[in-house]
Write a protein that holds these residues in place. Sequence first.
Motif, PDB file in Angstrom:
ATOM      1  N   GLU A  17       0.819  -1.209   0.000  1.00  0.00           N
ATOM      2  CA  GLU A  17       0.000   0.000   0.000  1.00  0.00           C
ATOM      3  C   GLU A  17       0.850   1.255   0.000  1.00  0.00           C
ATOM      4  OE1 GLU A  17      -4.071  -1.314   2.341  1.00  0.00           O
ATOM      5  OE2 GLU A  17      -2.254  -0.933   3.508  1.00  0.00           O
ATOM      6  N   ALA A  18       1.908   1.264   0.802  1.00  0.00           N
ATOM      7  CA  ALA A  18       2.796   2.428   0.862  1.00  0.00           C
ATOM      8  C   ALA A  18       3.476   2.650  -0.483  1.00  0.00           C
ATOM      9  CB  ALA A  18       3.824   2.249   1.969  1.00  0.00           C
ATOM     10  N   ALA A  19       3.876   1.565  -1.127  1.00  0.00           N
ATOM     11  CA  ALA A  19       4.528   1.670  -2.430  1.00  0.00           C
ATOM     12  C   ALA A  19       3.564   2.201  -3.482  1.00  0.00           C
ATOM     13  CB  ALA A  19       5.071   0.307  -2.854  1.00  0.00           C
ATOM     14  N   ARG A  20       2.301   1.756  -3.426  1.00  0.00           N
ATOM     15  CA  ARG A  20       1.311   2.230  -4.395  1.00  0.00           C
ATOM     16  C   ARG A  20       1.024   3.714  -4.198  1.00  0.00           C
ATOM     17  NH1 ARG A  20       0.154   0.287  -8.983  1.00  0.00           N
ATOM     18  NH2 ARG A  20      -0.749  -1.693  -8.322  1.00  0.00           N
ATOM     19  N   ARG A  21       0.895   4.144  -2.948  1.00  0.00           N
ATOM     20  CA  ARG A  21       0.679   5.558  -2.667  1.00  0.00           C
ATOM     21  C   ARG A  21       1.863   6.383  -3.181  1.00  0.00           C
ATOM     22  NH1 ARG A  21      -2.996   7.326   1.445  1.00  0.00           N
ATOM     23  NH2 ARG A  21      -1.492   8.945   2.014  1.00  0.00           N
ATOM     24  N   ALA A  22       3.080   5.906  -2.962  1.00  0.00           N
ATOM     25  CA  ALA A  22       4.271   6.613  -3.432  1.00  0.00           C
ATOM     26  C   ALA A  22       4.258   6.728  -4.952  1.00  0.00           C
ATOM     27  CB  ALA A  22       5.532   5.890  -2.955  1.00  0.00           C
ATOM     28  N   GLN A  23       3.831   5.662  -5.622  1.00  0.00           N
ATOM     29  CA  GLN A  23       3.737   5.667  -7.082  1.00  0.00           C
ATOM     30  C   GLN A  23       2.748   6.733  -7.557  1.00  0.00           C
ATOM     31  OE1 GLN A  23       2.082   2.046  -8.643  1.00  0.00           O
ATOM     32  NE2 GLN A  23       2.536   2.547 -10.773  1.00  0.00           N
ATOM     33  N   ILE A  24       1.613   6.822  -6.891  1.00  0.00           N
ATOM     34  CA  ILE A  24       0.587   7.797  -7.264  1.00  0.00           C
ATOM     35  C   ILE A  24       1.073   9.221  -6.988  1.00  0.00           C
ATOM     36  CG2 ILE A  24      -1.735   8.642  -6.733  1.00  0.00           C
ATOM     37  CD1 ILE A  24      -2.453   5.664  -6.103  1.00  0.00           C
ATOM     38  N   ARG A  48       0.040   8.489 -16.329  1.00  0.00           N
ATOM     39  CA  ARG A  48       1.454   8.670 -16.000  1.00  0.00           C
ATOM     40  C   ARG A  48       1.962   7.564 -15.083  1.00  0.00           C
ATOM     41  NH1 ARG A  48       5.224  12.958 -16.114  1.00  0.00           N
ATOM     42  NH2 ARG A  48       3.660  14.257 -17.130  1.00  0.00           N
ATOM     43  N   ALA A  49       1.119   7.134 -14.156  1.00  0.00           N
ATOM     44  CA  ALA A  49       1.534   6.100 -13.202  1.00  0.00           C
ATOM     45  C   ALA A  49       1.449   4.695 -13.794  1.00  0.00           C
ATOM     46  CB  ALA A  49       0.667   6.181 -11.946  1.00  0.00           C
ATOM     47  N   GLY A  50       0.764   4.558 -14.920  1.00  0.00           N
ATOM     48  CA  GLY A  50       0.604   3.244 -15.527  1.00  0.00           C
ATOM     49  C   GLY A  50      -0.364   2.356 -14.763  1.00  0.00           C
ATOM     50  N   LEU A  51      -1.389   2.974 -14.178  1.00  0.00           N
ATOM     51  CA  LEU A  51      -2.381   2.220 -13.409  1.00  0.00           C
ATOM     52  C   LEU A  51      -3.488   1.720 -14.330  1.00  0.00           C
ATOM     53  CD1 LEU A  51      -2.743   4.680 -10.391  1.00  0.00           C
ATOM     54  CD2 LEU A  51      -1.306   2.636 -10.515  1.00  0.00           C
ATOM     55  N   SER A  52      -4.165   0.685 -13.904  1.00  0.00           N
ATOM     56  CA  SER A  52      -5.233   0.105 -14.716  1.00  0.00           C
ATOM     57  C   SER A  52      -6.533   0.875 -14.600  1.00  0.00           C
ATOM     58  CB  SER A  52      -5.471  -1.352 -14.300  1.00  0.00           C
ATOM     59  OG  SER A  52      -5.839  -1.424 -12.926  1.00  0.00           O
ATOM     60  N   SER A  53      -6.730   1.606 -13.491  1.00  0.00           N
ATOM     61  CA  SER A  53      -7.986   2.313 -13.277  1.00  0.00           C
ATOM     62  C   SER A  53      -7.783   3.485 -12.327  1.00  0.00           C
ATOM     63  CB  SER A  53      -9.032   1.354 -12.698  1.00  0.00           C
ATOM     64  OG  SER A  53     -10.194   2.051 -12.274  1.00  0.00           O
ATOM     65  N   THR A  54      -8.584   4.536 -12.508  1.00  0.00           N
ATOM     66  CA  THR A  54      -8.537   5.665 -11.585  1.00  0.00           C
ATOM     67  C   THR A  54      -9.093   5.279 -10.210  1.00  0.00           C
ATOM     68  OG1 THR A  54     -10.718   6.441 -12.333  1.00  0.00           O
ATOM     69  CG2 THR A  54      -8.787   7.362 -13.427  1.00  0.00           C
ATOM     70  N   ARG A  55      -9.813   4.155 -10.141  1.00  0.00           N
ATOM     71  CA  ARG A  55     -10.351   3.713  -8.858  1.00  0.00           C
ATOM     72  C   ARG A  55      -9.249   3.380  -7.856  1.00  0.00           C
ATOM     73  NH1 ARG A  55     -14.803  -0.159 -11.547  1.00  0.00           N
ATOM     74  NH2 ARG A  55     -12.844  -1.101 -12.193  1.00  0.00           N
ATOM     75  N   HIS A  60      -7.010   4.939  -2.520  1.00  0.00           N
ATOM     76  CA  HIS A  60      -5.931   5.367  -1.615  1.00  0.00           C
ATOM     77  C   HIS A  60      -6.119   6.786  -1.100  1.00  0.00           C
ATOM     78  CE1 HIS A  60      -3.194   1.934  -1.805  1.00  0.00           C
ATOM     79  NE2 HIS A  60      -3.545   1.804  -3.079  1.00  0.00           N
ATOM     80  N   PHE A  61      -6.737   7.660  -1.890  1.00  0.00           N
ATOM     81  CA  PHE A  61      -6.800   9.076  -1.501  1.00  0.00           C
ATOM     82  C   PHE A  61      -8.203   9.665  -1.469  1.00  0.00           C
ATOM     83  CE2 PHE A  61      -2.512   8.397  -3.186  1.00  0.00           C
ATOM     84  CZ  PHE A  61      -1.748   8.900  -2.148  1.00  0.00           C
ATOM     85  N   GLY A  62      -9.160   9.019  -2.043  1.00  0.00           N
ATOM     86  CA  GLY A  62     -10.528   9.539  -2.026  1.00  0.00           C
ATOM     87  C   GLY A  62     -10.731  10.642  -3.043  1.00  0.00           C
ATOM     88  N   THR A  63     -10.554  11.883  -2.639  1.00  0.00           N
ATOM     89  CA  THR A  63     -10.811  13.032  -3.506  1.00  0.00           C
ATOM     90  C   THR A  63      -9.506  13.677  -3.982  1.00  0.00           C
ATOM     91  OG1 THR A  63     -10.819  14.609  -1.666  1.00  0.00           O
ATOM     92  CG2 THR A  63     -12.906  13.495  -2.196  1.00  0.00           C
ATOM     93  N   LYS A  64      -9.641  14.570  -4.954  1.00  0.00           N
ATOM     94  CA  LYS A  64      -8.471  15.317  -5.433  1.00  0.00           C
ATOM     95  C   LYS A  64      -7.899  16.171  -4.309  1.00  0.00           C
ATOM     96  CE  LYS A  64      -6.912  18.586  -8.990  1.00  0.00           C
ATOM     97  NZ  LYS A  64      -7.277  19.365 -10.205  1.00  0.00           N
ATOM     98  N   GLN A  65      -8.769  16.779  -3.500  1.00  0.00           N
ATOM     99  CA  GLN A  65      -8.302  17.600  -2.391  1.00  0.00           C
ATOM    100  C   GLN A  65      -7.480  16.767  -1.408  1.00  0.00           C
ATOM    101  OE1 GLN A  65      -8.526  21.016  -1.757  1.00  0.00           O
ATOM    102  NE2 GLN A  65      -7.076  20.415  -0.165  1.00  0.00           N
ATOM    103  N   ASN A  66      -7.955  15.572  -1.102  1.00  0.00           N
ATOM    104  CA  ASN A  66      -7.204  14.699  -0.192  1.00  0.00           C
ATOM    105  C   ASN A  66      -5.854  14.315  -0.786  1.00  0.00           C
ATOM    106  OD1 ASN A  66      -9.275  14.738   1.671  1.00  0.00           O
ATOM    107  ND2 ASN A  66     -10.140  12.773   1.035  1.00  0.00           N
ATOM    108  N   LEU A  67      -5.844  14.055  -2.074  1.00  0.00           N
ATOM    109  CA  LEU A  67      -4.590  13.723  -2.749  1.00  0.00           C
ATOM    110  C   LEU A  67      -3.621  14.893  -2.682  1.00  0.00           C
ATOM    111  CD1 LEU A  67      -2.757  12.026  -4.576  1.00  0.00           C
ATOM    112  CD2 LEU A  67      -4.115  12.824  -6.543  1.00  0.00           C
TER     113      LEU A  67
END
Length: 204
Positions: A17-24, A48-55, A60-67
């Motif tokens: 989870e920590a690695a995925r958050r760092a990637q995002i 840019r992150a090469g993720l399969s989905s915005t979900r 991990h972050f919920g909203t854009k503001q949280n991100l």
Amino acid sequence: MQITADMQPDLGLSVTEAARRAQILTATIGTIAEHGYAGTSFERIRERAGLSSTRIITYHFGTKQNLMTALLGTIIHVKDRYLTERAGSGEDRVAALRAHIESELAFLRAHPSAVRALAEIARNATGEPVTDALLADLRMGRLARQLGQGQREGVFGEFDAGIMARTIAQAVDGAAAALADNPQLDLDAYGQELAALFEKATAP
């Protein structure tokens, strides 16, 4: 800037989870630096992150503001550590002022995309009390306190510490703008010039 798991606060996450958050977060920095705050969407971050989905971002972050809040805290943490490591003991106030200015420009050279992202967040994500307080303290608060302490010790002359701190911060912003105009700019020399200028401006 490449965000790693150890740059983030301890949230009790698994290694994955920590690695995925760092990637995002890393992808978000690059996206903001390229497209600006308004042009940064979950879809662009996903690409840019090469993720399969915005979900995955939402999970991990919920909203854009949280991100953006999480990103802001991470960049501030990294920058604060970077500046602290180069500030020395701080007992010599003049040397500490010079080190602060030169370190600000060294950070700009090392992490230009993070500096651009930080500036974009500062311009567009204000209005949140915590965000505004973090940004103000990073840019001016601590420096103003250091200048004020130097004045009480007789090291610096008479001036408004808050105005001087703001002026120094704006001079550093000017260096970022100059670098954007000229990627070959010698930031070492620029930082030395700024440090010498403000050393004179703050002298008794």
